[in-house]
Design a protein around this motif. Structure first.
Motif, mmCIF file in Angstrom:
data_model
loop_
_atom_site.group_PDB
_atom_site.id
_atom_site.type_symbol
_atom_site.label_atom_id
_atom_site.label_comp_id
_atom_site.label_asym_id
_atom_site.label_seq_id
_atom_site.Cartn_x
_atom_site.Cartn_y
_atom_site.Cartn_z
ATOM 1 N N MET A 1 0.785 -1.202 0.000
ATOM 2 C CA MET A 1 0.000 0.000 0.000
ATOM 3 C C MET A 1 0.823 1.260 0.000
ATOM 4 N N LEU A 5 8.778 0.662 -3.462
ATOM 5 C CA LEU A 5 9.173 0.604 -4.839
ATOM 6 C C LEU A 5 10.279 -0.381 -4.929
ATOM 7 N N ALA A 55 10.527 20.039 -13.404
ATOM 8 C CA ALA A 55 9.598 18.981 -13.830
ATOM 9 C C ALA A 55 9.674 17.811 -12.859
ATOM 10 N N SER A 59 6.464 16.427 -10.847
ATOM 11 C CA SER A 59 6.011 15.047 -11.024
ATOM 12 C C SER A 59 6.165 14.277 -9.718
ATOM 13 N N LEU A 62 3.328 15.208 -7.499
ATOM 14 C CA LEU A 62 2.124 14.534 -7.995
ATOM 15 C C LEU A 62 2.094 13.095 -7.492
ATOM 16 N N THR A 63 3.242 12.414 -7.611
ATOM 17 C CA THR A 63 3.306 11.025 -7.162
ATOM 18 C C THR A 63 3.003 10.911 -5.675
ATOM 19 N N VAL A 66 -0.712 11.288 -5.226
ATOM 20 C CA VAL A 66 -1.485 10.121 -5.656
ATOM 21 C C VAL A 66 -1.403 9.011 -4.602
ATOM 22 N N PHE A 67 -0.186 8.753 -4.122
ATOM 23 C CA PHE A 67 -0.036 7.746 -3.070
ATOM 24 C C PHE A 67 -0.782 8.170 -1.811
ATOM 25 N N PHE A 70 -4.387 7.064 -2.138
ATOM 26 C CA PHE A 70 -4.611 5.634 -1.976
ATOM 27 C C PHE A 70 -4.503 5.227 -0.509
ATOM 28 N N ASP B 97 7.297 -5.484 -14.560
ATOM 29 C CA ASP B 97 8.486 -4.754 -14.149
ATOM 30 C C ASP B 97 9.748 -5.518 -14.529
ATOM 31 N N GLN B 105 13.829 4.212 -16.531
ATOM 32 C CA GLN B 105 15.082 4.976 -16.452
ATOM 33 C C GLN B 105 15.403 5.652 -17.775
ATOM 34 N N GLN B 108 16.657 9.367 -18.014
ATOM 35 C CA GLN B 108 18.094 9.547 -17.771
ATOM 36 C C GLN B 108 18.891 9.439 -19.074
ATOM 37 N N ASP B 195 12.750 14.588 -17.361
ATOM 38 C CA ASP B 195 12.973 14.425 -15.926
ATOM 39 C C ASP B 195 11.669 14.327 -15.145
ATOM 40 N N ALA B 196 10.609 13.878 -15.827
ATOM 41 C CA ALA B 196 9.344 13.701 -15.110
ATOM 42 C C ALA B 196 9.036 12.223 -14.950
ATOM 43 N N ALA B 197 10.098 11.412 -14.801
ATOM 44 C CA ALA B 197 9.927 9.962 -14.752
ATOM 45 C C ALA B 197 8.958 9.532 -13.662
ATOM 46 N N GLU B 198 8.874 10.340 -12.612
ATOM 47 C CA GLU B 198 8.097 9.887 -11.463
ATOM 48 C C GLU B 198 6.603 9.841 -11.715
ATOM 49 N N VAL B 199 6.135 10.585 -12.713
ATOM 50 C CA VAL B 199 4.704 10.568 -13.007
ATOM 51 C C VAL B 199 4.255 9.139 -13.250
ATOM 52 N N ASN B 201 5.462 6.469 -12.040
ATOM 53 C CA ASN B 201 5.405 5.672 -10.808
ATOM 54 C C ASN B 201 4.035 5.712 -10.182
ATOM 55 N N SER B 202 3.355 6.853 -10.327
ATOM 56 C CA SER B 202 2.064 6.944 -9.662
ATOM 57 C C SER B 202 1.061 6.011 -10.330
ATOM 58 N N TYR B 205 3.453 1.749 -9.764
ATOM 59 C CA TYR B 205 3.533 1.347 -8.358
ATOM 60 C C TYR B 205 2.305 1.816 -7.584
ATOM 61 N N GLY B 206 1.886 3.044 -7.877
ATOM 62 C CA GLY B 206 0.699 3.564 -7.211
ATOM 63 C C GLY B 206 -0.521 2.736 -7.574
ATOM 64 N N GLY B 207 -0.647 2.418 -8.854
ATOM 65 C CA GLY B 207 -1.790 1.625 -9.300
ATOM 66 C C GLY B 207 -1.809 0.274 -8.628
ATOM 67 N N ALA B 209 -0.482 -0.456 -5.788
ATOM 68 C CA ALA B 209 -0.824 -0.258 -4.381
ATOM 69 C C ALA B 209 -2.332 -0.137 -4.216
ATOM 70 N N MET B 210 -2.962 0.538 -5.179
ATOM 71 C CA MET B 210 -4.408 0.712 -5.091
ATOM 72 C C MET B 210 -5.136 -0.619 -5.287
#
Lengths: 306, 287
Positions: A1, A5, A55, A59, A62-63, A66-67, A70, B97, B105, B108, B195-199, B201-202, B205-207, B209-210
């Motif tokens: 949950m 990562l 950026a 982002s 945002l992450t 979102v977490f 949840f 994954d 990555q 990068q 450099d917005a790689a983290e979007v 992740n939501s 990984y976020g999905g 988790a949900m």
């Protein structure tokens, strides 16, 4: 949950530059004041460096948000069945979630921060150059990490908290003006100590690279311990009793649980002082241990000329 | 005589698509094998990361277990039922994954210009980038989730009809394809926003988790978003309702429970198109 990562990298935006500024102001025996100035400059440089990656900041925020959503829903489902579980009411529990997301990056509870740079420099040998510099390695990296944490607190700390406040009823420090101000001050001091404790652990983790050449494995283990025992996943008061009591006195509790409780005013007066004292004690102890590891590591370095 | 001269020109046209898939697969395996050997060079670290990877993902389950110390049902679902969601979410994300997760990555590589090296090689760029830094340690999550899934199945006391077995197997395949598509689409996005790689992740990984928790605990809008927006609900929520024999409290069409293959196909197509568009618009940083 939680944002567990898989690899160690996902959540930390790795700014790709090699570490901070070149050092060395002047003489071999820097007096105290120039030294403080030097480390302050390192911290400022680190702050600015992270601030460059807009950026990544957006982002990342945002992450975290979102977490936050949840986890907040799962907490709500639990607290609706068991109100006042672990001594938190629903509003406190939801605040716990969003504040946890806000502190995740500044405190680097999942690892990261200076670790990426430090480990890269150890594995490619640049660390040898660092050791020649007339600065204290540990203080240098601590300054860099504090600068980073400061930026992350202002960006990825504040934004998720605002989002959370928009969609959920969060509990802000209450009481009179003086009491609220005292809580905020206590919280900020506690976060500063949390970053320091976290740094001292991460610093030692990375230094294992001197022996193992590749610190990723140890880092993964450190991640597991940090996530679980910091109270980031669940408040430690929800743990089965003995485990909970033990974990409240371990260094990781100082990374998330104690700052949270200070903010939620579950630690006031004497309890506030003992909480901060625990953080301070662990910080001092672990920084001391880090110095010993650092000395042993430096003795191991072999520079191959050429 | 005329036939023999014709042959070479006809052959590649006829078998055009198939050999290129084989070539891509071969490129993938070669690059992945190289990284596998590289990671095995530091053996202590490899095993620590492999085990650590499983333990990290087990923490999610520890949280669920601790929650169930304090309650008997969450959103109306029991612990074995939630464990079924947990196991399937973890396995599908883990498999995706493992296969294509390295794409996160990519930003990068776009920043430092090393994508160029990949593009000039005579092999499919997607295959090479998916296998880039291939990490077998990610198997840790898959194995750990599989254990939880097995435990859940042993506790559920379900009547395993052929239909249930089939839907469960389809769930694992289609779910992995859906998550894999998100990774590819996320990789395509990083060509534009390096450099917005983290979007991404939501969503990944976020999905996941949900999806570890019952849909009943989330707000209706959120559930609608993962049905009609990014169709993550087709990974496990919808098929799980059929397998576990639970009533649908979301008011969705009944056949949605069996629609995972369609959702997976749509996702894969969309991700493929996004990837092509991104690759075509790529401009090197020049460094």
């Amino acid at each position: 949950m939680p944002p567990v990562l898989d690899d160690v990298h996902p959540p930390c935006p790795p700014p790709p530059d090699p570490p901070p500024v070149p050092p060395s102001r002047s003489g071999a025996l820097p007096a105290l004041r120039p030294a403080v100035g030097l480390y302050a400059a390192v911290g400022r440089g680190s702050f600015r460096r992270y601030a460059t990656y807009r950026a990544a900041t957006w982002s990342g925020a945002l992450t975290n948000s979102v977490f936050g959503f949840f986890i907040a829903y799962t907490y709500r489902a639990l607290w609706e069945v068991r109100p006042h579980l672990g001594g938190y009411d629903l509003s406190s529990a939801l605040t716990y979630v969003w504040l946890g997301q806000a502190m995740l990056m500044p405190v680097a509870a999942m690892g990261g921060g200076i670790q990426d740079d430090l480990e890269a420099r150890i594995s490619n040998g640049d660390i040898a150059v660092d050791l020649y510099r007339p600065v204290d390695q540990q203080a240098w990296w601590l300054a860099a990490d504090l600068g980073r944490a400061g930026y992350h607190l202002l960006s990825r700390g504040v934004l998720p908290l605002l989002v959370g406040g928009l969609f959920f009823r969060l509990r802000m420090p209450a009481g009179g003006l003086a009491e609220a101000a005292l809580t905020w001050c206590g919280f900020l001091v506690s976060v500063l100590l949390a970053v320091t404790v976290s740094f001292s652990l991460r610093y030692m983790t990375s230094l294992t690279g001197f022996w193992l050449l590749d610190a990723r494995g140890v880092r993964q283990v450190a991640l597991v311990l940090g996530m679980f025992f910091s109270g980031f996943l669940l408040p430690l008061t929800l743990f089965p009793s003995t485990l909970g009591q033990i974990s409240e006195h371990l260094p990781w509790a100082g990374m998330v649980q104690i700052p949270e409780d200070v903010f939620l005013q579950r630690r006031t007066g004497a309890a506030l002082l003992t909480g901060l004292g625990l953080q301070l004690g662990w910080a001092a102890l672990l920084l001391g241990a880090g110095r010993l590891v650092q000395r042993a590591a430096a003795a191991k370095v072999v520079v191959q000329g050429g | 005589m005329a036939e023999t001269t014709d042959a070479p020109s006809v052959l590649p046209a006829r078998l055009g698509a198939l050999p290129s898939i084989w070539a891509a697969l071969r490129a993938y395996l070669l690059v992945a094998g190289m990284w596998l050997r590289a990671s095995l060079a530091y053996r202590t670290s490899f095993w620590l990361t492999m085990v650590g990877n499983g333990v990290t993902s087990a923490l999610d389950f520890a949280v669920i277990a601790i929650m169930f110390l304090h309650t008997r049902a969450l959103g109306g679902w029991t612990l074995p039922q939630v464990a079924f969601l947990y196991g399937t979410a973890g396995m599908t994300l883990g498999l995706a994954d493992l296969a294509v997760g390295s794409l996160d990555q990519l930003g990068q590589r776009v920043r430092d210009g090393s994508v160029d090296t990949v593009l000039i090689r005579p092999a499919a760029a997607l295959a090479q980038l998916c296998a880039d830094r291939f990490a077998l340690r990610r198997l840790g999550r898959v194995l750990q989730s599989a254990l939880v899934l097995l435990w859940s199945v042993s506790r559920l006391h379900l009547d395993w009809t052929p239909g249930r077995v089939l839907v469960t197997l389809l769930l694992l395949v289609c779910g992995s394809v859906i998550f894999g598509s998100v990774f590819v689409a996320g990789g395509a996005f990083q060509f534009f926003a390096a450099d917005a790689a983290e979007v991404q992740n939501s969503v990944t990984y976020g999905g996941s988790a949900m999806l570890q928790y019952p849909p009943t605990i989330y707000a209706r809008e959120l559930v609608r978003g993962v049905v009609y927006g990014v169709p993550l609900a087709f990974v496990n929520w919808l098929p799980a309702m059929y397998v576990l024999g639970l009533p649908d409290r979301l008011g969705l069409p009944g056949w949605f429970r069996f629609a995972s293959p369609i959702a997976a196909l749509l996702c894969a197509t969309a991700a493929g198109l996004a990837w092509r568009a991104a690759l075509r618009s790529y401009r090197s940083t020049g460094s």
